[in-house]
Scaffold this motif. Structure first.
Motif, PDB file in Angstrom:
ATOM      1  N   HIS A  70      10.872  -1.183  -8.681  1.00 48.82           N
ATOM      2  CA  HIS A  70      10.929  -0.252  -9.811  1.00 48.82           C
ATOM      3  C   HIS A  70       9.568  -0.144 -10.499  1.00 48.82           C
ATOM      4  CE1 HIS A  70      12.654   1.790 -13.316  1.00 48.82           C
ATOM      5  NE2 HIS A  70      11.976   0.938 -14.065  1.00 48.82           N
ATOM      6  N   ALA A  71       8.960  -1.299 -10.785  1.00 44.19           N
ATOM      7  CA  ALA A  71       7.671  -1.301 -11.474  1.00 44.19           C
ATOM      8  C   ALA A  71       6.573  -0.691 -10.622  1.00 44.19           C
ATOM      9  CB  ALA A  71       7.298  -2.727 -11.875  1.00 44.19           C
ATOM     10  N   SER A  72       6.626  -0.914  -9.312  1.00 43.59           N
ATOM     11  CA  SER A  72       5.570  -0.386  -8.439  1.00 43.59           C
ATOM     12  C   SER A  72       5.528   1.133  -8.469  1.00 43.59           C
ATOM     13  CB  SER A  72       5.776  -0.882  -7.007  1.00 43.59           C
ATOM     14  OG  SER A  72       6.935  -0.302  -6.427  1.00 43.59           O
ATOM     15  N   ALA A  73       6.704   1.772  -8.556  1.00 39.81           N
ATOM     16  CA  ALA A  73       6.737   3.234  -8.583  1.00 39.81           C
ATOM     17  C   ALA A  73       6.107   3.769  -9.869  1.00 39.81           C
ATOM     18  CB  ALA A  73       8.177   3.725  -8.445  1.00 39.81           C
ATOM     19  N   TYR A  74       6.454   3.159 -10.993  1.00 39.49           N
ATOM     20  CA  TYR A  74       5.920   3.636 -12.269  1.00 39.49           C
ATOM     21  C   TYR A  74       4.451   3.285 -12.450  1.00 39.49           C
ATOM     22  CZ  TYR A  74      10.403   5.233 -14.038  1.00 39.49           C
ATOM     23  OH  TYR A  74      11.564   5.939 -14.228  1.00 39.49           O
ATOM     24  N   LEU A  75       4.081   2.049 -12.117  1.00 36.03           N
ATOM     25  CA  LEU A  75       2.679   1.674 -12.248  1.00 36.03           C
ATOM     26  C   LEU A  75       1.807   2.449 -11.274  1.00 36.03           C
ATOM     27  CD1 LEU A  75       2.986  -2.203 -12.698  1.00 36.03           C
ATOM     28  CD2 LEU A  75       2.432  -0.496 -14.437  1.00 36.03           C
ATOM     29  N   GLY A  76       2.327   2.688 -10.064  1.00 35.96           N
ATOM     30  CA  GLY A  76       1.583   3.489  -9.104  1.00 35.96           C
ATOM     31  C   GLY A  76       1.307   4.881  -9.633  1.00 35.96           C
ATOM     32  N   ASP A  77       2.289   5.476 -10.304  1.00 33.13           N
ATOM     33  CA  ASP A  77       2.108   6.819 -10.859  1.00 33.13           C
ATOM     34  C   ASP A  77       1.151   6.801 -12.054  1.00 33.13           C
ATOM     35  OD1 ASP A  77       2.792   9.472 -10.343  1.00 33.13           O
ATOM     36  OD2 ASP A  77       4.230   9.511 -11.992  1.00 33.13           O
ATOM     37  N   ILE A  78       1.269   5.776 -12.896  1.00 40.47           N
ATOM     38  CA  ILE A  78       0.361   5.664 -14.039  1.00 40.47           C
ATOM     39  C   ILE A  78      -1.078   5.513 -13.571  1.00 40.47           C
ATOM     40  CG2 ILE A  78      -0.326   4.150 -15.943  1.00 40.47           C
ATOM     41  CD1 ILE A  78       2.673   3.542 -16.342  1.00 40.47           C
ATOM     42  N   TRP A  79      -1.290   4.634 -12.603  1.00 41.12           N
ATOM     43  CA  TRP A  79      -2.655   4.384 -12.131  1.00 41.12           C
ATOM     44  C   TRP A  79      -3.171   5.538 -11.288  1.00 41.12           C
ATOM     45  CZ3 TRP A  79      -1.316  -1.338 -10.636  1.00 41.12           C
ATOM     46  CH2 TRP A  79      -1.171  -2.065 -11.827  1.00 41.12           C
ATOM     47  N   ARG A  80      -2.296   6.244 -10.601  1.00 36.40           N
ATOM     48  CA  ARG A  80      -2.720   7.453  -9.890  1.00 36.40           C
ATOM     49  C   ARG A  80      -3.292   8.466 -10.885  1.00 36.40           C
ATOM     50  NH1 ARG A  80      -0.892  12.463 -10.854  1.00 36.40           N
ATOM     51  NH2 ARG A  80       1.195  11.558 -11.029  1.00 36.40           N
ATOM     52  N   GLY A  81      -2.598   8.621 -12.026  1.00 32.34           N
ATOM     53  CA  GLY A  81      -3.112   9.514 -13.055  1.00 32.34           C
ATOM     54  C   GLY A  81      -4.444   9.053 -13.596  1.00 32.34           C
ATOM     55  N   GLY A  82      -4.616   7.722 -13.741  1.00 29.68           N
ATOM     56  CA  GLY A  82      -5.889   7.207 -14.215  1.00 29.68           C
ATOM     57  C   GLY A  82      -7.013   7.466 -13.229  1.00 29.68           C
ATOM     58  N   ILE A  83      -6.736   7.302 -11.944  1.00 30.31           N
ATOM     59  CA  ILE A  83      -7.757   7.559 -10.916  1.00 30.31           C
ATOM     60  C   ILE A  83      -8.147   9.037 -10.915  1.00 30.31           C
ATOM     61  CG2 ILE A  83      -8.165   7.622  -8.415  1.00 30.31           C
ATOM     62  CD1 ILE A  83      -6.435   5.084  -8.221  1.00 30.31           C
ATOM     63  N   GLU A  84      -7.150   9.901 -11.009  1.00 32.81           N
ATOM     64  CA  GLU A  84      -7.435  11.339 -10.995  1.00 32.81           C
ATOM     65  C   GLU A  84      -8.129  11.806 -12.266  1.00 32.81           C
ATOM     66  OE1 GLU A  84      -3.706  13.192 -10.181  1.00 32.81           O
ATOM     67  OE2 GLU A  84      -3.851  12.830  -8.009  1.00 32.81           O
ATOM     68  N   ALA A  85      -8.016  11.011 -13.361  1.00 33.28           N
ATOM     69  CA  ALA A  85      -8.683  11.380 -14.607  1.00 33.28           C
ATOM     70  C   ALA A  85     -10.178  11.054 -14.594  1.00 33.28           C
ATOM     71  CB  ALA A  85      -8.013  10.664 -15.778  1.00 33.28           C
ATOM     72  N   VAL A  86     -10.598  10.211 -13.662  1.00 34.00           N
ATOM     73  CA  VAL A  86     -12.028   9.900 -13.551  1.00 34.00           C
ATOM     74  C   VAL A  86     -12.758  11.152 -13.056  1.00 34.00           C
ATOM     75  CG1 VAL A  86     -13.742   8.463 -12.366  1.00 34.00           C
ATOM     76  CG2 VAL A  86     -11.561   7.469 -13.091  1.00 34.00           C
TER      77      VAL A  86
END
Length: 213
Positions: free
Chosen positions: A92-108
């Motif tokens: 469960h956490a991997s799906a949400y954290l993966g999406d949060i960090w994906r957004g962070g990577i794309e924000a760079v």
């Protein structure tokens, strides 16, 4: 409500903290892989991990724990309640954290990646030394916010018989027949866990946003 009952609630609180830590750390490891896969530029890999995230974000956590505990038995994996909830919260956490960090990577800014390529940095070095530190800065407040939600979500682990804080409170309430008192104390314990994290997340958000003003 005596000292033995309070100690039993503290024992449940200990398992709530342990389950939250396992889910967050395990989910962070898998979530980082999900985030990197979703930003890899490989269509098949991106679609597969996007589907993975959609499944866990689009279904209730209660159902996910139920499926992990009772569903895996059908394929020959008879997990103990502790193992089942740990696996369920990690996924469960991997799906949400993966999406949060994906957004962070794309924000760079894209220029950061282009500059790293111009310096002939390999993929691992680009992500480790250039992209991920900046992505973490962007996504840290949301990551802390998710940790707060994860701690509160551990109350659902009782579906498979795992005794964490909420289930411990229910057991004590059934013994002394004072539900308002018991669950008032349980709520205060959850508050003591979550409120400092919420304050820290708000403080980090203000601190990280200050240099950009």
């Amino acid at each position: 409500m005596g000292w033995p009952e309070f100690l039993f609630l503290l024992e449940g609180m200990k398992w709530t903290i342990a389950l939250s830590a396992i889910g967050f750390i395990g989910g962070g490891v898998v979530g980082l892989a999900v985030a990197l896969a979703r930003t890899s530029g490989r269509p098949m890999l991106e679609r597969a991990t996007a589907a993975y995230v959609s499944v866990f974000q689009g279904t209730p956590l209660l159902m996910q724990l139920f499926v992990v505990y009772f569903g895996l038995v059908l394929v020959g994996l008879d997990l103990a309640p502790w193992e089942a909830v740990a696996l369920g919260f990690t996924l469960h956490a991997s799906a949400y954290l993966g999406d949060i960090w994906r957004g962070g990577i794309e924000a760079v800014p894209r220029g950061q990646m282009e500059a790293a390529r111009a310096l002939s940095l390999g993929y691992v070095s680009r992500m480790r030394d250039v992209i991920l530190p900046q992505a973490l800065r962007v996504s840290l407040p949301a990551t802390i916010g998710f940790l707060v939600q994860l701690i509160k979500g551990t109350s659902l682990a009782s579906i498979v018989g795992f005794t964490e804080l909420a289930r411990a409170g229910n057991m004590v309430s059934n013994q002394i027949f004072k539900p308002l008192l018991v669950f008032g104390i349980v709520g205060a314990m959850y508050f003591a866990l979550c409120w400092p994290l919420s304050l820290y997340g708000s403080w980090m958000e203000r601190r990280l946003a200050a240099p950009t003003r």
